[in-house]
Write a protein that holds these residues in place. Structure first.
Motif, mmCIF file in Angstrom:
data_model
loop_
_atom_site.group_PDB
_atom_site.id
_atom_site.type_symbol
_atom_site.label_atom_id
_atom_site.label_comp_id
_atom_site.label_asym_id
_atom_site.label_seq_id
_atom_site.Cartn_x
_atom_site.Cartn_y
_atom_site.Cartn_z
ATOM 1 N N ARG A 94 0.839 -1.193 0.000
ATOM 2 C CA ARG A 94 0.000 0.000 0.000
ATOM 3 C C ARG A 94 0.876 1.245 0.000
ATOM 4 O O ARG A 94 1.965 1.243 0.553
ATOM 5 N N VAL A 95 0.386 2.314 -0.601
ATOM 6 C CA VAL A 95 1.103 3.581 -0.650
ATOM 7 C C VAL A 95 0.245 4.633 0.040
ATOM 8 O O VAL A 95 -0.893 4.874 -0.385
ATOM 9 N N PRO A 96 0.780 5.252 1.112
ATOM 10 C CA PRO A 96 -0.017 6.266 1.821
ATOM 11 C C PRO A 96 -0.402 7.424 0.900
ATOM 12 O O PRO A 96 0.372 7.842 0.043
ATOM 13 N N LYS A 97 -1.617 7.921 1.083
ATOM 14 C CA LYS A 97 -2.152 9.090 0.375
ATOM 15 C C LYS A 97 -2.291 8.911 -1.133
ATOM 16 O O LYS A 97 -2.462 9.877 -1.860
ATOM 17 N N ALA A 98 -2.215 7.681 -1.613
ATOM 18 C CA ALA A 98 -2.448 7.433 -3.046
ATOM 19 C C ALA A 98 -3.952 7.509 -3.300
ATOM 20 O O ALA A 98 -4.757 7.374 -2.377
ATOM 21 N N SER A 99 -4.333 7.719 -4.537
ATOM 22 C CA SER A 99 -5.757 7.721 -4.897
ATOM 23 C C SER A 99 -6.397 6.401 -4.475
ATOM 24 O O SER A 99 -5.725 5.367 -4.402
ATOM 25 N N GLU A 100 -7.694 6.438 -4.228
ATOM 26 C CA GLU A 100 -8.412 5.259 -3.747
ATOM 27 C C GLU A 100 -8.248 4.066 -4.684
ATOM 28 O O GLU A 100 -8.161 2.927 -4.252
ATOM 29 N N TYR A 101 -8.214 4.327 -5.995
ATOM 30 C CA TYR A 101 -8.130 3.233 -6.960
ATOM 31 C C TYR A 101 -6.711 2.696 -7.146
ATOM 32 O O TYR A 101 -6.518 1.701 -7.832
ATOM 33 N N VAL A 102 -5.714 3.332 -6.541
ATOM 34 C CA VAL A 102 -4.341 2.804 -6.592
ATOM 35 C C VAL A 102 -4.203 1.817 -5.438
ATOM 36 O O VAL A 102 -4.214 2.199 -4.276
ATOM 37 N N GLU A 103 -4.099 0.526 -5.792
ATOM 38 C CA GLU A 103 -4.008 -0.492 -4.746
ATOM 39 C C GLU A 103 -2.664 -0.439 -4.046
ATOM 40 O O GLU A 103 -2.545 -0.821 -2.904
#
Length: 148
Positions: free
Chosen positions: A34-43
């Protein structure tokens, strides 16, 4: 007669197609970070032979409910506008050729998805195949997104 070669895949009961020339490979789903603060659709991101590649959930991007991963779930690794990223799909179904004459423009009511994601609808006998506009799947990102 011009034709396109497509990789087809499913999300639920819908069937989609992408231009095979943009597909680098199709892989089983590895661990996704997971990547913090990524867009919701970026898993998140995956490590593919030493390269860090963002992974997009097409279900989330298209406003579809999430489902559990199955043995058929795959990531299609794409190269679009010099960006390499993966799209998570429920299953890859086949590679096929489609005559350009069998492609209709997207309908005015875009099947419940943003019209920007659809470049056309392919007709293969009784089947309809939603052809994705990959340039817009990653489009409109802000600079702090993982995929910018």
């Amino acid at each position: 007669m011009a034709e396109e070669q497509l990789v087809t895949f499913s999300l639920g009961s819908e069937e989609f197609g992408v231009d095979i020339m943009r597909v680098q490979e199709i892989i089983r789903i590895p661990p996704i970070t997971r990547v913090p603060k990524a867009s919701e659709y970026v898993e998140g991101v995956i490590n593919l032979r030493g390269n860090v590649i963002p992974v997009i959930s097409l279900r989330t991007r298209f406003g579809m409910p999430r489902v559990e991963e199955t043995d058929l779930s795959r990531i299609i690794v794409l190269q679009v506008q010099n960006k390499v990223f993966g799209i998570r799909v429920d299953a890859v179904t086949e590679v096929l050729r489609l005559d350009s004459e069998g492609i209709e423009p997207p309908p005015p009511i875009s099947l419940g998805m943003d019209a920007q994601f659809i470049r056309g609808v392919g007709k293969i006998e009784e089947r309809l195949l939603i052809l994705l506009d990959l340039d817009h799947i990653m489009g409109g990102e802000t600079n702090n997104d993982v995929c910018a």
